[in-house]
Enzyme design. Structure first.
Site, PDB file in Angstrom:
ATOM      1  N   GLY A 251      60.914 -10.732 -15.526  1.00 22.64           N
ATOM      2  CA  GLY A 251      61.416  -9.988 -14.254  1.00 22.64           C
ATOM      3  C   GLY A 251      61.596  -8.419 -14.187  1.00 22.64           C
ATOM      4  CG  ASP A 252      64.725  -7.180 -17.060  1.00 28.57           C
ATOM      5  OD1 ASP A 252      65.234  -7.500 -16.010  1.00 28.57           O
ATOM      6  OD2 ASP A 252      64.764  -7.564 -18.197  1.00 28.57           O
TER       7      ASP A 252
END
Length: 303
Positions: A251-252
């Site tokens: 997600g990052d």
């Protein structure tokens, strides 16, 4: 300039073994220490995409020094952390066996003086800069700290990206963040009910736009991603094909790819493509995505 803030960084101890059994001795076949934390991950992937950023936050003790050493010497990122006089940056143990198990440590106490020092650094941001606020916060800090940061910067035209859960995210919407990135489970948690279909996710994301979010990027793991833009566009992208190896940091990486893509093209569709490619490349890799891995997937990303 791009800045990332990680309130609760970690030194991640990666332990891999064929199977894990509690109550007995387990022997590893792989181990490694890697600096971790959502904002730190964003800075690393940005650098892999040839985008400079400054990693902000707090470090303490020998573990904090190792995080800074890795960021500087291995990943070639610029960091400007505030050094705490007591405690140690936490160690998170990530056991990868037949199932994944995580044991997360406690972060050090962050004093009022240290917090004020961070706000002083943030005061130097200029109009047009990007600020990524990502991840959890230590329980010693107020749960509206992200909101206080946006209020502190409200007289500047900063493009703020927030990747957080629950009230940390909801409380900042009135300050019109440039981008928020909930995943489907976090979006469900905000509204207190399970959202499973694309239609349900879009419907409830629009409610967050009505509260002030400009753009909303919803990650859905193996089901791909959804983007709602401030222009009223809605886009959907399936996940590219690949073998899931490591979901940590995916997600990052999506956030980093989106920001890099938007800065380079000023186009939300291309930013979305870069975001999906970056997130997937990390998921299909032992470590965070590199540019060749991202480019290899990007050609197959269709919005």
């Amino acid at each position: 300039m791009i800045y990332t803030v990680t309130f609760n960084p970690s030194l991640d101890y990666i332990a891999r073994l064929d199977s894990f059994q509690s109550g007995t001795i387990n022997r590893l076949n792989y181990e490694n220490f890697l600096c971790g934390g959502k904002g730190i991950n964003v800075s690393i992937v940005l650098k892999n995409l040839s985008m400079d950023s400054t990693a902000l936050g707090f470090t303490a003790g020998f573990t904090g020094k190792e995080i800074e050493r890795q960021l500087t010497d291995i990943f070639h990122c610029h960091c400007d952390f505030i050094h705490l006089n007591e405690g140690n940056t936490r160690i998170n143990v990530k056991i990868k066996a037949d199932n994944e198990t995580e044991i997360n440590g406690q972060g050090p106490d962050i004093s009022t003086n240290a917090l004020n020092a961070l706000f002083e650094k943030l005061s130097t941001l200029q109009d047009g800069d990007y600020l990524v606020l990502a991840g959890s916060i230590p329980n010693t800090l107020p749960n509206d700290i992200y909101e206080k940061i946006l209020k502190h910067l409200s007289d500047k035209k900063i493009n703020v990206i927030v990747d957080a859960e629950g009230k940390l995210l909801v409380n900042v919407l009135s300050y019109h963040p440039f981008l928020i990135k909930p995943n489907n489970h976090e979006l469900s948690g905000i509204f207190g009910k399970e959202l499973t279909t694309v239609e349900e996710l879009v419907e409830h994301a629009k409610l967050l736009q009505e509260k002030g979010a400009r753009n909303i990027l919803i990650s859905r793991g193996g089901d791909g991603a959804i983007l709602l833009t401030e222009k009223g566009d809605y886009m959907q992208c399936p996940a590219p094909k690949g073998i899931l190896i490591n979901s940590v940091g995916a997600g990052d990486s999506m956030v980093a790819g989106f920001v890099a893509g938007y800065i380079n093209t000023n186009d939300y569709k291309e930013a979305f493509r870069m975001g999906v490619a970056s997130g997937s490349a990390s998921a299909f890799s032992e470590n965070l995505a590199t540019k060749p891995e991202i480019d290899n997937l990007l050609k197959d990303i269709i919005i």
